[in-house]
Design a protein around this motif. Structure first.
Motif, PDB file in Angstrom:
ATOM      1  N   MET A  73      -0.673   3.746  -2.815  1.00 59.23           N
ATOM      2  CA  MET A  73      -1.744   3.154  -3.606  1.00 59.23           C
ATOM      3  C   MET A  73      -2.918   4.122  -3.690  1.00 59.23           C
ATOM      4  O   MET A  73      -3.317   4.729  -2.695  1.00 59.23           O
ATOM      5  CB  MET A  73      -2.213   1.835  -2.982  1.00 59.23           C
ATOM      6  N   VAL A  74      -3.458   4.244  -4.904  1.00 59.52           N
ATOM      7  CA  VAL A  74      -4.642   5.072  -5.133  1.00 59.52           C
ATOM      8  C   VAL A  74      -5.892   4.205  -5.163  1.00 59.52           C
ATOM      9  O   VAL A  74      -6.930   4.553  -4.597  1.00 59.52           O
ATOM     10  CB  VAL A  74      -4.514   5.867  -6.451  1.00 59.52           C
ATOM     11  N   SER A  75      -5.809   3.077  -5.827  1.00 63.23           N
ATOM     12  CA  SER A  75      -6.930   2.146  -5.878  1.00 63.23           C
ATOM     13  C   SER A  75      -6.413   0.719  -5.927  1.00 63.23           C
ATOM     14  O   SER A  75      -5.373   0.453  -6.517  1.00 63.23           O
ATOM     15  CB  SER A  75      -7.822   2.431  -7.088  1.00 63.23           C
ATOM     16  N   LEU A  78       8.269  -0.187  -9.573  1.00 68.91           N
ATOM     17  CA  LEU A  78       8.838  -0.004  -8.238  1.00 68.91           C
ATOM     18  C   LEU A  78       8.167  -0.917  -7.227  1.00 68.91           C
ATOM     19  O   LEU A  78       8.749  -1.244  -6.189  1.00 68.91           O
ATOM     20  CB  LEU A  78       8.698   1.457  -7.796  1.00 68.91           C
ATOM     21  N   ILE A  79       6.954  -1.316  -7.509  1.00 67.78           N
ATOM     22  CA  ILE A  79       6.250  -2.259  -6.644  1.00 67.78           C
ATOM     23  C   ILE A  79       6.469  -3.680  -7.131  1.00 67.78           C
ATOM     24  O   ILE A  79       6.933  -4.553  -6.386  1.00 67.78           O
ATOM     25  CB  ILE A  79       4.739  -1.942  -6.615  1.00 67.78           C
ATOM     26  N   GLU A 116       5.421  -1.132   2.749  1.00 68.88           N
ATOM     27  CA  GLU A 116       4.416  -1.274   3.802  1.00 68.88           C
ATOM     28  C   GLU A 116       3.215  -1.966   3.174  1.00 68.88           C
ATOM     29  O   GLU A 116       2.696  -1.508   2.154  1.00 68.88           O
ATOM     30  CB  GLU A 116       4.019   0.115   4.335  1.00 68.88           C
ATOM     31  N   TYR A 117       2.788  -3.078   3.773  1.00 68.33           N
ATOM     32  CA  TYR A 117       1.762  -3.919   3.175  1.00 68.33           C
ATOM     33  C   TYR A 117       0.388  -3.678   3.803  1.00 68.33           C
ATOM     34  O   TYR A 117       0.279  -3.174   4.935  1.00 68.33           O
ATOM     35  CB  TYR A 117       2.135  -5.398   3.321  1.00 68.33           C
ATOM     36  N   GLU A 118      -0.629  -4.069   3.066  1.00 70.92           N
ATOM     37  CA  GLU A 118      -1.992  -3.965   3.589  1.00 70.92           C
ATOM     38  C   GLU A 118      -2.192  -4.820   4.831  1.00 70.92           C
ATOM     39  O   GLU A 118      -3.031  -4.526   5.673  1.00 70.92           O
ATOM     40  CB  GLU A 118      -3.001  -4.378   2.506  1.00 70.92           C
ATOM     41  N   LYS A 134       0.819  -1.218   0.000  1.00 74.86           N
ATOM     42  CA  LYS A 134       0.000   0.000   0.000  1.00 74.86           C
ATOM     43  C   LYS A 134       0.854   1.271   0.000  1.00 74.86           C
ATOM     44  O   LYS A 134       0.379   2.345  -0.345  1.00 74.86           O
ATOM     45  CB  LYS A 134      -0.953   0.005   1.186  1.00 74.86           C
ATOM     46  N   ARG A 135       2.153   1.112   0.341  1.00 73.95           N
ATOM     47  CA  ARG A 135       3.035   2.277   0.341  1.00 73.95           C
ATOM     48  C   ARG A 135       4.471   1.797   0.193  1.00 73.95           C
ATOM     49  O   ARG A 135       4.843   0.730   0.672  1.00 73.95           O
ATOM     50  CB  ARG A 135       2.880   3.073   1.636  1.00 73.95           C
TER      51      ARG A 135
END
Length: 508
Positions: free
Chosen positions: A84-86, A114-115, A149-151, A69-70
């Motif tokens: 993350m936007v969506s 990058l992800i 950083e993960y969900e 998510k980041r």
């Protein structure tokens, strides 16, 4: 400078050539690299060199890559914060943007690397387990640090150091591990970029096929070296399929009024769509940035006014300069915008466009049968007047020469012979502008006039002796162009041949 290892440690033996003999030097004890009892084997038995091991994963997802998510990427030139936007759906991938650049368009495909390239990063080889000297791999002060950083609430962090001597990748290791691997350049390359590299460099999107290209009502180029701007305007009469003889839907209204070449006019007007920048000079630009790029008082302004749009697109361009790579470029930004781009001279075609390059150089831009009359006035005072009319009962669609009635000075005349004279007339070219040139006081070499049957406009051309080679062309009372004087002399001769019935001369 960081020290680099000169070989890959972890192989069972290395071959050394000394004095012409072969000496095998054993670097490790056979049992040294065996995992201790209860420890996890790091090297997959199917990949004995330590390739294809997952280096980076969500620490709360049992080795799975997880959903990021980041991300924060720190390299030698920038710090990039991705968020993350969506979320991903069955049809679409997750969408990310760069913090601080939310109001700008990003290259979503490039940014996703990058992800996708780091999350679940795989090794190309295992270099050293239980490493205690990270300096020799350039990992004591890494070139790149990447944190996810993960969900799930989990985290992962990895570091990239020097390039491996094999030139197949760079040294990496993950936080919480003391094992050094190599990973491929293709997976790591984009982590060295700046945030600007991930911004979309398309200055103005090309209209989608479904929406269709908007009609350009007015197009203008204003430039310091032009006395008058180049202005092209939509010609509504072009909607009539029988009107005109030009291939363009636009006409030039400045620096003079004339027809334009369809292909060349289209190129200069539509080049802004899909215009791609070489790089980005500044975002969220301040007045100092605009002044520094030479855009406070721009060298060139390009205005694109389209049907149905509230605001014009006004592109500001600086003068040409040579960048650090020796390429000729200029700065560009939209008036009222917040991003300054660098574009190549090749793409900035408006910086050198000249009106003479855009015009249709045909002497007359009208289809032969679209005129209702045509009159030639010769210097000896004689005239030849032709009246043209479609015969009764004939349809304009598919009509041929014999379907038109032509009268010469009020008497019936061979329509094909009239067509041949007209064909010679339009074989002549306008060669260069003669704007604001004084009109001579003497009589013209010759004149002609015609009336367009559709727009009902009458056009008058007067030709004056200018020099040994050139004649001045005055259209509707205004000096407009120069043309070849030998062409005008031949045209006079051909008009005289109407009376004699001689074949027209086709060269001059």
């Amino acid at each position: 400078m960081k020290k680099q290892v000169k070989g890959i440690i972890g192989l069972s033996a290395v071959l050394v050539v000394l004095g012409g003999g072969l000496v095998f030097l054993k670097l490790t004890d056979p049992d040294k690299d065996k995992p201790s009892e209860g420890s996890e084997e790091l090297v997959d038995p199917n990949t004995p060199q330590g390739a294809d091991i997952i280096i980076v994963s969500d620490d709360k997802s049992d080795g799975e890559a997880g959903v990021v998510k980041r991300a924060v990427i720190k390299n030698e030139t920038d710090e990039i914060k991705v968020k993350m936007v969506s979320e991903a759906t069955e049809e679409e991938s997750a969408v990310y943007t760069i913090e601080g650049f939310e109001d700008l368009n990003v290259n979503s495909t490039l940014l996703s690397t990058l992800i996708n390239n780091g999350n679940g990063l795989h090794s190309t080889s295992l270099v050293e387990e239980h490493c205690t000297n990270f300096e020799k791999f350039g990992l004591d002060d890494p070139r790149v640090t990447v944190e996810y950083e993960y969900e799930s609430g989990g985290h992962a962090k990895f570091y990239m150091g020097d390039d491996a001597p094999s030139n197949t990748g760079a040294y990496v290791y993950a936080e919480g591990s003391d094992t050094v691997y190599t990973a491929s350049f293709s997976a790591l390359a984009n982590f060295k970029n700046t945030a600007f590299d991930f911004l979309d460099k398309t200055i103005l999107d090309t209209p989608s096929d479904s929406a269709g290209s908007p009609r350009i009502d007015k197009f203008m180029v204003e430039r310091d070296d032009l006395d008058k701007p180049i202005v092209l305007e939509y010609d509504k009469s072009s909607e009539d399929k029988y009107s005109g003889g030009s291939t363009s839907t636009h006409i030039m209204t400045s620096p003079t009024e004339c027809h334009v070449s369809g292909d060349k006019a289209s190129e200069i007007m539509t080049k802004m769509y899909g215009l791609y920048a070489k790089s980005i000079y500044a975002v969220h630009c301040k007045e100092s940035d605009i002044a520094g790029a030479g855009l406070k008082e721009p060298y060139c302004r390009v205005t694109l006014d389209c049907e149905g749009t509230e605001n014009d697109h006004i592109l500001l361009l600086s003068e040409i300069f040579t960048d650090e790579f020796g390429q000729k470029c200029c700065y560009a930004m939209f008036e009222g915008g917040n991003t300054i781009y660098t574009i190549t001279e090749e793409n900035a075609i408006w910086l050198k466009s000249q009106p003479i390059e855009i015009i249709s150089k045909l002497m007359v831009n009208a289809y032969v049968w679209n005129l209702s009359n045509f009159t030639f006035d010769l210097p000896d005072g004689t005239s030849e007047k032709f009246d043209i009319k479609l015969m009764d009962g004939k349809e304009r669609d598919g009509a041929r020469t014999e379907d038109y009635e032509v009268k010469r000075n009020g008497k019936e005349f061979d329509s094909e012979r009239y067509r041949q004279l007209y064909a010679f007339l339009i074989s002549g070219n306008l060669e260069e502008f003669a704007l604001d040139v004084p009109i001579p006081s003497e009589k013209p070499l010759m004149s002609f006039s015609y009336t367009d049957a559709y727009n009902k406009k009458t056009y008058t051309y007067d030709f004056y002796d200018d020099s040994v080679m050139k004649a001045l062309v005055v259209i509707n009372g205004e000096s407009s162009f120069y043309c070849s004087k030998s062409f005008i002399n031949t045209l006079i001769d051909n008009v005289k041949r109407v009376e004699t019935g001689e074949d027209y001369v086709t060269t001059w």
